[in-house]
Design a protein around this motif. Structure first.
Motif, PDB file in Angstrom:
ATOM      1  N   ASN A 174       0.822  -1.210   0.000  1.00 11.89           N
ATOM      2  CA  ASN A 174       0.000   0.000   0.000  1.00 11.89           C
ATOM      3  C   ASN A 174       0.855   1.260   0.000  1.00 11.89           C
ATOM      4  N   ILE A 175       1.973   1.234   0.727  1.00 10.48           N
ATOM      5  CA  ILE A 175       2.897   2.376   0.686  1.00 10.48           C
ATOM      6  C   ILE A 175       3.375   2.611  -0.742  1.00 10.48           C
ATOM      7  N   ALA A 176       3.779   1.545  -1.418  1.00 10.64           N
ATOM      8  CA  ALA A 176       4.282   1.670  -2.786  1.00 10.64           C
ATOM      9  C   ALA A 176       3.206   2.201  -3.727  1.00 10.64           C
ATOM     10  N   ALA A 177       1.976   1.707  -3.574  1.00 10.94           N
ATOM     11  CA  ALA A 177       0.895   2.155  -4.458  1.00 10.94           C
ATOM     12  C   ALA A 177       0.567   3.624  -4.229  1.00 10.94           C
ATOM     13  N   ILE A 178       0.515   4.047  -2.974  1.00  8.63           N
ATOM     14  CA  ILE A 178       0.211   5.451  -2.674  1.00  8.63           C
ATOM     15  C   ILE A 178       1.319   6.364  -3.172  1.00  8.63           C
ATOM     16  N   GLU A 179       2.569   5.930  -2.984  1.00 11.56           N
ATOM     17  CA  GLU A 179       3.681   6.756  -3.462  1.00 11.56           C
ATOM     18  C   GLU A 179       3.673   6.881  -4.975  1.00 11.56           C
ATOM     19  N   ALA A 180       3.475   5.764  -5.672  1.00 16.05           N
ATOM     20  CA  ALA A 180       3.546   5.778  -7.135  1.00 16.05           C
ATOM     21  C   ALA A 180       2.367   6.517  -7.765  1.00 16.05           C
ATOM     22  N   ASP A 181       1.157   6.316  -7.232  1.00 16.67           N
ATOM     23  CA  ASP A 181      -0.033   6.834  -7.895  1.00 16.67           C
ATOM     24  C   ASP A 181      -0.498   8.182  -7.367  1.00 16.67           C
ATOM     25  N   ILE A 182      -0.041   8.585  -6.181  1.00 15.78           N
ATOM     26  CA  ILE A 182      -0.521   9.847  -5.613  1.00 15.78           C
ATOM     27  C   ILE A 182       0.627  10.798  -5.297  1.00 15.78           C
ATOM     28  N   LEU A 183       1.570  10.361  -4.469  1.00 12.07           N
ATOM     29  CA  LEU A 183       2.589  11.278  -3.974  1.00 12.07           C
ATOM     30  C   LEU A 183       3.623  11.662  -5.027  1.00 12.07           C
ATOM     31  N   SER A 184       3.801  10.809  -6.029  1.00 11.31           N
ATOM     32  CA  SER A 184       4.809  11.100  -7.062  1.00 11.31           C
ATOM     33  C   SER A 184       4.251  11.927  -8.211  1.00 11.31           C
ATOM     34  N   GLY A 185       2.988  12.278  -8.164  1.00  8.35           N
ATOM     35  CA  GLY A 185       2.380  13.040  -9.243  1.00  8.35           C
ATOM     36  C   GLY A 185       2.708  14.518  -9.148  1.00  8.35           C
ATOM     37  N   ASP A 186       2.230  15.254 -10.139  1.00  8.04           N
ATOM     38  CA  ASP A 186       2.459  16.700 -10.163  1.00  8.04           C
ATOM     39  C   ASP A 186       1.145  17.470 -10.050  1.00  8.04           C
ATOM     40  N   ASP A 187       0.082  16.780  -9.615  1.00  7.64           N
ATOM     41  CA  ASP A 187      -1.205  17.450  -9.484  1.00  7.64           C
ATOM     42  C   ASP A 187      -1.419  17.896  -8.044  1.00  7.64           C
ATOM     43  N   ASP A 188      -2.547  18.500  -7.783  1.00  2.91           N
ATOM     44  CA  ASP A 188      -2.805  19.133  -6.489  1.00  2.91           C
ATOM     45  C   ASP A 188      -2.735  18.147  -5.338  1.00  2.91           C
TER      46      ASP A 188
END
Length: 624
Positions: A174-188
């Motif tokens: 879950n940490i990996a999924a949240i980092e890849a799909d949410i925290l690593s983005g450039d959106d708000d």
């Protein structure tokens, strides 16, 4: 105002998506991921319907929770020619209907084509989706739904909190999924979401996992309530300060899109829902389209029950039902509804007003908190987690000790004296275990009852919550693997028992009883009082405490208890003398409770604010 991206069109590659693809897209041709080109392909000439749990837009819910104008579908496509249709469903739809005026032809192209398609909705629209009819293979790019907010967007700082105890595989995924799909983005959302993992087992590699916006906090083993309390405290003190805390279990599988939709929903809600909790549904990890619970309630006997009936989320009619479901007025009036903490987003304002969880380790902490806060709830298709079903992980230490103790603590802390109905439930649980020769489990019920009667001073002692739960785990009956179970049975003379000749049908079966037999069983508790008999032979029964195969167990000396999910079991032997000792103890406990009921309940109610305060929890957790 300008459009705001609300929900992505989601396709996923995981066991859930592979076993239930109709949660995402219902089609007559494959939907595949091209690893080389990193693209999703609608493969071949066919029909691809995205009017699904994850990919139909929840129009009625959005119009209820927020003030929005237009709804727009944005698609990026390339490849063969295709035809686009909007779909929608109303309260009586059992399948998505194509909107006649919505047909749009898309020419073949080797380059990406962007289409913005305003959805046609009316007051009857519950869900809106789309269908693509393809003449050949079509690739999907950035596809999403956008909404037009009528009011300014709210500032949201979302802190995700998960509490774990030696569940590294789930948590790290879950940490990996949240980092890849949410925290690593450039959106708000990438700038306004953080993740806090409270590690009660102290087994996670902090140096490897911790990074910007992801923190790992080694913690004492204080259970889910203590871990979530620490996460709430950290969210209150972080910079920038959280506006919402999203609590999530450690043993769930999740889609980052659920978090994205939660965040976006919080940004657009009207004032009426500004302080609402967002509750994520629990889906069955074994049967991924089966919804087990989407908010729950406490019934008159103090038992927990899902607010909604079981639903299959690959059925369009169930998607509509899920969105339109209304809590019965009598339930809403009693304010005994809650959202479980496998996925529950709580405004910080509610924590400031109502406090932190009670220090009860596990079970009923989320229920008590929900009842205490009595919030408005928001739910929506596509906001969920997958969890192992409860019957696949039955634990008598939880179901008999923790549930008995914590239910009574929660009721008293809320100023609700344990009802006649709940006392009946305690009585029935004890008698049920005794009838099935589950003497250890009956004693766990009494252990929980007695520890509740020790009052809040006992509960408040650091270490007591863990110590009592560990004690209950040691006291529960020991389960052994199937081969050892068979050896034990043969040693008792049950030589005709062979586990490989059993099956689920046999284990879960029962036999009819005559009226006289039922009356005899009721009066004698399976011939352990009044007309005491030793019993003969054996029967196979399931492990779950709520199971009562009355016809199978009557007259038996031994019961072979099977946990087929985990391929283990135990053998219970009838013991009328032990039965009598437990009944005597139970009667003494009831007499004590009747004498001290008011003072016990008053003590919990009077100390609730203290036991749920930041000051108490910081001291309890060693954070002060």
């Amino acid at each position: 105002m300008s459009l705001m991206r609300f929900a992505n069109v989601v396709l996923e590659r995981n066991p859930r998506a592979m076993s239930c693809p109709a949660l995402y897209c219902r089609s007559d041709r494959p939907v595949i991921f091209d690893d080389e080109r990193r693209e999703w392909l609608l493969y071949g000439a066919g029909t691809f319907d995205f009017s699904t749990y994850f990919n139909a837009l929840s129009v009625s819910k959005l119009k209820r929770y927020a003030s929005v104008g237009r709804f727009v579908l944005h698609l990026e496509l390339k490849g063969a020619a295709c035809t686009l249709w909007q779909t929608k469903g109303d309260a009586f739809s059992d399948r998505p209907a194509r909107v006649a005026s919505s047909c749009r032809e898309v020419a073949a192209s080797d380059a990406w084509q962007s289409l913005d398609f305003e959805l046609s909705v009316d007051d009857e629209t519950v869900l809106a989706g789309f269908v693509l009819e393809t003449a050949g293979t079509v690739a999907l790019g950035d596809c999403h739904y956008a909404v037009e907010p009528v009011r300014p967007l709210r500032d949201v700082e979302l802190c995700l909190v998960t509490t774990t105890f030696k569940k590294e595989t789930f948590v790290e995924a879950n940490i990996a999924a949240i980092e890849a799909d949410i925290l690593s983005g450039d959106d708000d959302i990438a700038r306004h979401v953080s993740l806090r993992v409270i590690d009660n087992g102290r087994t996670l590699d902090v140096d490897r996992l911790q990074r910007d916006r992801i923190s790992i906090s080694p913690n004492d083993n204080v259970g889910g309530s203590g871990g979530f309390a620490r996460g709430m405290v950290e969210a209150l003190e972080q910079q920038p300060r959280a506006t919402h805390v999203l609590l999530m279990d450690d043993d769930v599988a999740m889609s980052p899109e659920s978090i994205r939709r939660t965040y976006n929903l919080l940004r657009i809600v009207d004032d009426e829902y500004a302080d609402a909790f967002v509750s994520g549904a629990m889906l069955n990890m074994e049967v991924p389209d089966q919804q087990w619970e989407d908010t729950g309630l406490i019934d008159e006997s103090g038992l927990l029950a899902p607010a909604k009936p079981p639903l299959r989320l690959t059925n369009f009619e169930d998607l509509v039902y899920n969105e339109l479901f209304r809590i019965p007025e009598e339930v809403a009036r009693t304010r005994r509804r809650y959202a479980a903490w496998w996925y529950c987003c709580i405004p910080v304002s509610a924590i400031e007003e109502h406090g932190l969880p009670l220090p009860v380790f596990v079970r009923f902490d989320d229920v008590e908190f929900g009842v205490r806060c009595a919030p408005t709830f928001m739910t929506m298709n596509g906001i969920c987690v997958w969890h192992m079903p409860f019957n696949a992980r039955y634990n008598a230490a939880v179901e008999r000790y923790q549930t008995t103790r914590n239910t009574m603590i929660a009721l008293c802390s809320a100023g609700i004296s344990p009802t006649v109905g709940f006392m009946d439930e305690l009585h029935n649980n004890i008698r049920l275990e005794l009838k099935k020769f589950g003497y250890e489990n009956a004693e766990l019920c009494l252990d929980g009852f007695e520890d509740f009667m020790k009052g809040p001073a006992y509960l408040a002692q650091p270490g007591v919550a863990e110590k009592t739960f560990m004690r209950a785990n040691r006291a529960k009956e020991r389960l052994v693997p199937f081969d050892e179970l068979e050896r034990q049975a043969h040693a008792l003379g049950l030589t005709d028992f062979h586990i490989m000749q059993a099956d689920r049908q046999l284990i879960d079966s029962d036999k009819a009883r005559s009226f006289v037999e039922r009356l005899s069983d009721y009066a004698t508790d399976n011939h352990q009082r009044l007309l005491v008999k030793k019993g003969r032979g054996y029967a196979l029964i399931p492990i779950e405490g709520w199971a009562y195969p009355a016809g199978v167990i009557r007259g038996k000396k031994h019961l072979i208890v099977i946990d087929w999910h985990n391929r283990c079991g135990t053998i219970r032997t009838k013991d009328p003398a032990r039965y009598a000792r437990i009944v005597k103890r139970y009667k003494e406990d009831l007499a004590y409770f009747r004498r001290h009921r008011k003072e016990i309940c008053r003590a919990y109610a009077e100390r609730r604010d203290e036991l749920t305060s930041v000051t108490f929890w910081k001291s309890y957790l060693g954070m002060a």
